[in-house]
Each structure stands twice: as structure tokens, then as C-alpha cells.
Design an enzyme around this catalytic site. Sequence first.
Site, PDB file in Angstrom:
ATOM      1  N   HIS A 113       0.812  -1.220   0.000  1.00  0.00           N
ATOM      2  CA  HIS A 113       0.000   0.000   0.000  1.00  0.00           C
ATOM      3  C   HIS A 113       0.848   1.274   0.000  1.00  0.00           C
ATOM      4  O   HIS A 113       0.405   2.312  -0.486  1.00  0.00           O
ATOM      5  CB  HIS A 113      -0.934  -0.005   1.208  1.00  0.00           C
ATOM      6  CG  HIS A 113      -2.008   1.022   1.132  1.00  0.00           C
ATOM      7  ND1 HIS A 113      -3.255   0.743   0.601  1.00  0.00           N
ATOM      8  CD2 HIS A 113      -2.018   2.336   1.468  1.00  0.00           C
ATOM      9  CE1 HIS A 113      -3.985   1.857   0.640  1.00  0.00           C
ATOM     10  NE2 HIS A 113      -3.262   2.834   1.164  1.00  0.00           N
ATOM     11  N   HIS A 164      -4.028   3.407  -3.200  1.00  0.00           N
ATOM     12  CA  HIS A 164      -3.159   2.253  -3.483  1.00  0.00           C
ATOM     13  C   HIS A 164      -2.789   2.284  -4.973  1.00  0.00           C
ATOM     14  O   HIS A 164      -3.653   2.307  -5.840  1.00  0.00           O
ATOM     15  CB  HIS A 164      -3.922   0.975  -3.131  1.00  0.00           C
ATOM     16  CG  HIS A 164      -3.068  -0.247  -3.108  1.00  0.00           C
ATOM     17  ND1 HIS A 164      -3.022  -1.103  -2.032  1.00  0.00           N
ATOM     18  CD2 HIS A 164      -2.224  -0.764  -4.021  1.00  0.00           C
ATOM     19  CE1 HIS A 164      -2.194  -2.099  -2.293  1.00  0.00           C
ATOM     20  NE2 HIS A 164      -1.690  -1.907  -3.507  1.00  0.00           N
ATOM     21  N   HIS A 166      -2.132   2.117  -8.721  1.00  0.00           N
ATOM     22  CA  HIS A 166      -2.749   1.278  -9.766  1.00  0.00           C
ATOM     23  C   HIS A 166      -2.803   2.044 -11.081  1.00  0.00           C
ATOM     24  O   HIS A 166      -2.713   3.269 -11.097  1.00  0.00           O
ATOM     25  CB  HIS A 166      -4.173   0.869  -9.353  1.00  0.00           C
ATOM     26  CG  HIS A 166      -5.120   2.030  -9.219  1.00  0.00           C
ATOM     27  ND1 HIS A 166      -5.133   2.860  -8.123  1.00  0.00           N
ATOM     28  CD2 HIS A 166      -6.068   2.513 -10.057  1.00  0.00           C
ATOM     29  CE1 HIS A 166      -6.062   3.799  -8.279  1.00  0.00           C
ATOM     30  NE2 HIS A 166      -6.638   3.617  -9.451  1.00  0.00           N
TER      31      HIS A 166
HETATM   32 ZN   LIG Z   1      -3.954  -0.879  -0.243  1.00  0.00          ZN
END
Ligand SMILES: [Zn+2]
Length: 360
Positions: A113, A164, A166
Site C-alpha cells: 500500500h 493504493h 494502480h
Molecule cells: Zn492498499
Amino acid sequence: MSELRKDPITGRWVIISTDRAKRPTDFVRESVQMKRNGFCPFCYGNEGKTPPEISAYGRNGGPRDSSGWTVRVVPNKFPALGIEGDLDREGEGLFDRMNGVGAHEVIVETPDHQSTLATMPERAIEEVLWAYRDRILDLKNDKRFRYILIFKNHGEAAGASLEHTHSQLIALPIVPKQVREEVDSSRRYYLEKERCMFCDLIRQELESGTRFIMENDYFIALVPYAPRFPFEMWLLPREHSSAFENSQRPVLASLAHILRENLKRLDTVLERPAYNLMLHTSPIGEESNEHYHWHIEIMPKLTKVAGFEWGSGFYICPTPPEESARFLREAEADAAESGQGSERVDLTRIPTLEPAFLTG
Ligand SMILES: [Zn+2]
Ligand SMILES: [Zn+2]
Ligand SMILES: [Zn+2]
């Protein structure tokens, strides 16, 4: 005096403000921070909270939708376009329409994370790039699609709804206008000169060096001559290459290196800004060509787009690209890791188009 500049590829004009040039510390932004407050569907253990995964890397035989992965691709929970059905292209008088068919996927770049593409190991970034490649190659088998756009919104200010790290992929039944313009313009140039405009651009930028940031085995990073945004940067293969998805392992390893290096430099110069990243490659069905040269565009989110930009298609860039390039070139990439920062500036100094800005 400010300066009007035209981007040779898109024909887009921009206004470069030279006498009120903004230095990195003049921009106010919220540094992107990974806080991990509350629930995160992209962390280990929460695989069941996303739609069933499309693919995962690094798990070595564990069951689907379990932890242990290094990169994970899932459908977007709130897709802009749906994967089922026919397009049913129709005209209604002047108006064209079709069904909202497409694919909308999320590439979770790491289970960690706290990590970002600037802090992840190169090898892990390479795996993310492999996931991009694999997804493009797979979705190209679907005859309904004409273009696959991969992009990344980093930080809330750049549109990320989950912190997070992405990327996203959208497969479209049409070629987006921006890409079409780039491809058509570079094709016209090629027809006239029998040279790729991007290859010419790279040669010229290497010679002048003023907007050059860095190069490695396969790539060059530069600030474009007519950027829309301060500290906008482009990463391009040094040799002609028309389709990202045909890249082989050494190329992707090299891309992982230059991508990480440049994102680190952005973090250093601008204190971990929000940014958008877009991958531009040739449309489906015209991948092999001599005129279009795939590339990545990165735009830190420092300025606001307002009435003048919407009304004219011009952008106002308050930092000359030669200045941006100099800061990025000189940035100690490793300084970001030490987490040093400088003082924040007040919010009123976000450059928008004030009347004085144009007349001054
Ligand atoms: Zn996360
Ligand atoms: Zn080229
Ligand atoms: Zn482009």
C-alpha cells in the site's frame, strides 16, 4: 514577453509564460501520501472485495483471488464501458451513437500500500509493464475494439479515487480523437518526407539538449517543445517503434528504469506531486507502421484548466520547458528517498488565467 509555441505533432498551440516563469516551489500542491486509513480493496486479504481477477502475476499456483500476487488485474468495479453486447452503431440524423461496449480494467501494481512507481524496485515495475503488454495483446483479439488506452491517475488531485497505486486500461470501440490526430499528423509527415516525425524530433532534441532530461539503453526522456503543463515529460523509444505491445524483455526492463528514474525526479523536484500518465501506441489494425512512434506522456497536476483552455484548446504553461528540463536533469533522483522537502506555498498562487497574465 510570453511566447506562442506550436506542437509539431498535434498542431496544438500553447502559451509559454517566460517572464513570470514559475519555479517548482511556486506551485502549490498536496504531496501525494499513502496514508492507509481504513479499508483498501487492493491490499492483501481483500481480493474478494474486487470483481473476480482477470490475471495475476507472482502467485505461483495459489488459488485465484487469494493473496501472494505481485501484480493483479481486475475489472473496474464501476466500469465506464461494459464488456457484454454488440455495438449497434447507428445514425440518428446528424448524430452518431453506439452501445457503451468496452473493457475497463484496473492493474494493481503492487500489494504494498505504501509503494509507488517511483519507489518500487525496477523489477517490479517491469512486471507491471508486462501486465500492460499482456492485457493489450489479449484484448486485441476482441474484434469490437479499435484502441486500448492505458493510463494512470496518481494522487487525488489527478483523479485517483483509491490511493493504493494502480493503473487503468480502457478498451474502446473507436480510436480516440487525440490519438487519431497524432497518428494522422505523423502519417502526413511521413508521406511527405519518408521519415518518422518522432524520430526526427528525438534527433533534434538530442542535438540541442535544452529539453533533454536523460536517456538509457532504449529510451529518451524529454520535456516537449510546446508542453500543455509545467514539467510535462515524454518518454520515447530511441529507435523507431510503432507498438508498445510488441516490446521485448530488454526494452521493458529499460522502460521500467527510465520510468522509475523520471518519476523519482518529479518527486524530488515537485515534492511528490499528483500526476497523470498516458501510454500512446498505434491503433489496433495499424500497429506496424513507419510513421507513428509509441510513447508515454506524464503530466504533473500543478495548474488548473479553465475557461481559456476550454474555449480555445490552447494551454498556458507557466514554466518554460527548457527550465522544467533543467530542473529534472539536475534533480538528484535519490534525494526523493531521503524524504526531504521544502516549505509549502499558499494556494492563491496556483496559476490560472488572470487577465494580467495575458496582457502582462
Ligand atoms: Zn492498499
Ligand atoms: Zn519513429
Ligand atoms: Zn501522445
